[in-house]
Write a protein that holds these residues in place. Sequence first.
Motif, PDB file in Angstrom:
ATOM      1  N   LEU A  10       0.823  11.284 -25.482  1.00 37.69           N
ATOM      2  CA  LEU A  10       0.197  12.592 -25.708  1.00 37.69           C
ATOM      3  C   LEU A  10      -0.899  12.868 -24.677  1.00 37.69           C
ATOM      4  N   THR A  11      -1.002  14.132 -24.275  1.00 33.17           N
ATOM      5  CA  THR A  11      -2.121  14.528 -23.420  1.00 33.17           C
ATOM      6  C   THR A  11      -3.384  14.576 -24.290  1.00 33.17           C
ATOM      7  N   LYS A  12      -4.551  14.765 -23.646  1.00 34.45           N
ATOM      8  CA  LYS A  12      -5.804  14.832 -24.411  1.00 34.45           C
ATOM      9  C   LYS A  12      -5.756  15.982 -25.423  1.00 34.45           C
ATOM     10  N   ILE A  13      -5.214  17.116 -24.976  1.00 36.62           N
ATOM     11  CA  ILE A  13      -5.158  18.288 -25.885  1.00 36.62           C
ATOM     12  C   ILE A  13      -4.262  17.968 -27.080  1.00 36.62           C
ATOM     13  N   GLN A  14      -3.150  17.299 -26.830  1.00 37.42           N
ATOM     14  CA  GLN A  14      -2.239  16.958 -27.945  1.00 37.42           C
ATOM     15  C   GLN A  14      -2.884  15.930 -28.876  1.00 37.42           C
ATOM     16  N   ILE A  15      -3.661  14.999 -28.321  1.00 35.49           N
ATOM     17  CA  ILE A  15      -4.342  14.018 -29.193  1.00 35.49           C
ATOM     18  C   ILE A  15      -5.336  14.773 -30.084  1.00 35.49           C
ATOM     19  N   SER A  16      -6.077  15.724 -29.507  1.00 34.69           N
ATOM     20  CA  SER A  16      -7.049  16.440 -30.346  1.00 34.69           C
ATOM     21  C   SER A  16      -6.332  17.240 -31.437  1.00 34.69           C
ATOM     22  N   GLU A  17      -5.130  17.726 -31.162  1.00 35.12           N
ATOM     23  CA  GLU A  17      -4.342  18.443 -32.186  1.00 35.12           C
ATOM     24  C   GLU A  17      -3.998  17.516 -33.347  1.00 35.12           C
ATOM     25  N   VAL A  18      -3.490  16.302 -33.028  1.00 38.87           N
ATOM     26  CA  VAL A  18      -3.068  15.416 -34.129  1.00 38.87           C
ATOM     27  C   VAL A  18      -4.275  14.843 -34.878  1.00 38.87           C
ATOM     28  N   LEU A  19      -5.454  14.900 -34.251  1.00 38.41           N
ATOM     29  CA  LEU A  19      -6.653  14.375 -34.929  1.00 38.41           C
ATOM     30  C   LEU A  19      -7.333  15.422 -35.821  1.00 38.41           C
ATOM     31  N   LYS A  20      -6.857  16.673 -35.765  1.00 36.58           N
ATOM     32  CA  LYS A  20      -7.525  17.757 -36.515  1.00 36.58           C
ATOM     33  C   LYS A  20      -7.760  17.423 -37.992  1.00 36.58           C
ATOM     34  N   PRO A  21      -6.736  16.875 -38.703  1.00 38.26           N
ATOM     35  CA  PRO A  21      -6.959  16.592 -40.127  1.00 38.26           C
ATOM     36  C   PRO A  21      -8.066  15.565 -40.370  1.00 38.26           C
ATOM     37  N   PHE A  22      -8.450  14.815 -39.341  1.00 34.60           N
ATOM     38  CA  PHE A  22      -9.467  13.765 -39.519  1.00 34.60           C
ATOM     39  C   PHE A  22     -10.887  14.286 -39.255  1.00 34.60           C
ATOM     40  N   ARG A  23     -11.013  15.545 -38.883  1.00 41.12           N
ATOM     41  CA  ARG A  23     -12.311  16.206 -38.666  1.00 41.12           C
ATOM     42  C   ARG A  23     -13.251  15.380 -37.793  1.00 41.12           C
ATOM     43  N   GLN A  24     -12.775  15.042 -36.632  1.00 43.55           N
ATOM     44  CA  GLN A  24     -13.573  14.255 -35.686  1.00 43.55           C
ATOM     45  C   GLN A  24     -14.229  15.169 -34.655  1.00 43.55           C
ATOM     46  N   PRO A  25     -15.322  14.719 -34.025  1.00 40.65           N
ATOM     47  CA  PRO A  25     -15.921  15.540 -32.971  1.00 40.65           C
ATOM     48  C   PRO A  25     -14.942  15.760 -31.818  1.00 40.65           C
ATOM     49  N   ALA A  26     -15.186  16.831 -31.058  1.00 31.78           N
ATOM     50  CA  ALA A  26     -14.236  17.236 -30.009  1.00 31.78           C
ATOM     51  C   ALA A  26     -14.020  16.141 -28.955  1.00 31.78           C
ATOM     52  N   TYR A  27     -15.058  15.337 -28.681  1.00 33.14           N
ATOM     53  CA  TYR A  27     -14.933  14.333 -27.609  1.00 33.14           C
ATOM     54  C   TYR A  27     -14.064  13.139 -27.990  1.00 33.14           C
ATOM     55  N   ARG A  28     -13.684  13.037 -29.286  1.00 34.14           N
ATOM     56  CA  ARG A  28     -12.941  11.845 -29.744  1.00 34.14           C
ATOM     57  C   ARG A  28     -11.595  11.678 -29.015  1.00 34.14           C
ATOM     58  N   ALA A  29     -10.914  12.791 -28.805  1.00 32.28           N
ATOM     59  CA  ALA A  29      -9.598  12.713 -28.141  1.00 32.28           C
ATOM     60  C   ALA A  29      -9.759  12.147 -26.727  1.00 32.28           C
ATOM     61  N   ASP A  30     -10.818  12.584 -26.023  1.00 34.97           N
ATOM     62  CA  ASP A  30     -11.061  12.084 -24.657  1.00 34.97           C
ATOM     63  C   ASP A  30     -11.322  10.580 -24.680  1.00 34.97           C
ATOM     64  N   GLN A  31     -12.123  10.152 -25.673  1.00 32.73           N
ATOM     65  CA  GLN A  31     -12.425   8.704 -25.786  1.00 32.73           C
ATOM     66  C   GLN A  31     -11.136   7.902 -25.983  1.00 32.73           C
ATOM     67  N   ILE A  32     -10.306   8.383 -26.898  1.00 36.62           N
ATOM     68  CA  ILE A  32      -9.072   7.642 -27.211  1.00 36.62           C
ATOM     69  C   ILE A  32      -8.141   7.622 -25.999  1.00 36.62           C
ATOM     70  N   PHE A  33      -8.011   8.767 -25.330  1.00 36.07           N
ATOM     71  CA  PHE A  33      -7.153   8.843 -24.137  1.00 36.07           C
ATOM     72  C   PHE A  33      -7.618   7.816 -23.095  1.00 36.07           C
ATOM     73  N   LYS A  34      -8.945   7.747 -22.910  1.00 38.36           N
ATOM     74  CA  LYS A  34      -9.502   6.833 -21.893  1.00 38.36           C
ATOM     75  C   LYS A  34      -9.247   5.369 -22.276  1.00 38.36           C
ATOM     76  N   TRP A  35      -9.397   5.069 -23.563  1.00 38.35           N
ATOM     77  CA  TRP A  35      -9.121   3.686 -24.000  1.00 38.35           C
ATOM     78  C   TRP A  35      -7.660   3.306 -23.744  1.00 38.35           C
ATOM     79  N   ILE A  36      -6.756   4.244 -24.057  1.00 36.01           N
ATOM     80  CA  ILE A  36      -5.323   3.927 -23.909  1.00 36.01           C
ATOM     81  C   ILE A  36      -4.938   3.821 -22.439  1.00 36.01           C
ATOM     82  N   HIS A  37      -5.355   4.807 -21.637  1.00 39.61           N
ATOM     83  CA  HIS A  37      -4.793   4.897 -20.282  1.00 39.61           C
ATOM     84  C   HIS A  37      -5.684   4.297 -19.205  1.00 39.61           C
ATOM     85  N   HIS A  38      -6.991   4.326 -19.386  1.00 41.39           N
ATOM     86  CA  HIS A  38      -7.873   3.748 -18.364  1.00 41.39           C
ATOM     87  C   HIS A  38      -8.135   2.260 -18.674  1.00 41.39           C
TER      88      HIS A  38
END
Length: 350
Positions: A10-38
């Motif tokens: 998933l791209t960062k935008i798609q990760i933030s979409e699937v995280l919506k039900p978890f009500r996380q701050p906007a930066y969470r998707a970026d953090q997760i993307f960086k952990w997975i890919h960087h």
Amino acid sequence: MENRPSLLGLTKIQISEVLKPFRQPAYRADQIFKWIHHHNVDSFEEMSNISKDFRQQLSDHFTIKTLGLVEKNIASDGTEKYLWKLPDGKHMESVLIPDKKRNTICISSQVGCSLGCHFCATGTMGLLRNLTPGEIVEQVLQVMKISQNRITNVVFMGMGEPFMNYPRVIQACKILGDPEGVAIATKRITISSSGIVPKIYQYTDDKLPYGLAISLHAPDQALREKIMPIAHKFPLDSLMDSIRYFMNAKKRNRITFEYVLLHGINDTQAEARKLISLLSPIRCKLNLIPCNQNHLGFNAPPPEALEEFVALMMKAPFTVTVRKNRGEDITAACGQLAVEIAEKSIFMKI
Ligand code: SF4
């Protein structure tokens, strides 16, 4: 079989979409993307700047890596071949070609292939299925981790025709090129196609920054039809028209043609001359690839025939390179290992 969806494709935008039900701050998707890919982590547990509770929730609902390594072979020339088992039990493979200045990974886009080129082991399998963006990207992440090598170049020259899996391949390219992820330079990602003409037009119109290579393998329609059934559907003339369209749109770029040399089939002086006249008007590079020996009965030209062919091609007004045969002792040509597994599995369930 694993039922949790993977976040890896998933791209960062798609990760933030699937995280919506978890009500996380906007930066969470970026953090997760960086952990997975960087950082190339294998589990949510390793994401140390995310709360323990949320890491647990992530593990309960999602997964990251899904490929199982079945076999890794290293050839005497350093080429590494990886055979993967997918979550549905199918197999596909990747090849790492380390060289002095660069490490190139050759990745798969499909399990099997519908195009059936006569000289190709993968073609004998037929198409089993498309790979997901996650399964495509994961080949790069896993090989980086297992081999402890930085990957500098990615080529879609493993199993499958990438343009027959267009949207997923393009999504994988976007993820691989993301500066906050693996950050492969876009010009070092190359899609290699056997000539799916409508997709070459689409690829041009989509203005994508990745390199394009065309598997040509024959300098005229009659011979191309004989060894590549796709040439019946997309004849050489229409393929060349689509390439000119691509080149006109990409004013500064040049295109790469791949030409696998099959002894007694396409390696005569006459074919060399036809190849020069076909490609001379195009800003291109031609990569000659002596055929890897496989069970399909094709052979590389003997040294004298290869020398003569190359000597003539060197008179061409475009760059010509000859690829060293890599990894022959580990069946590194595309699809060879997975085909062996498929053939064995007819007799024994593995
Ligand atoms: S050479 Fe490429 S396009 Fe042709 S059958 Fe093999 S994998 Fe498919």
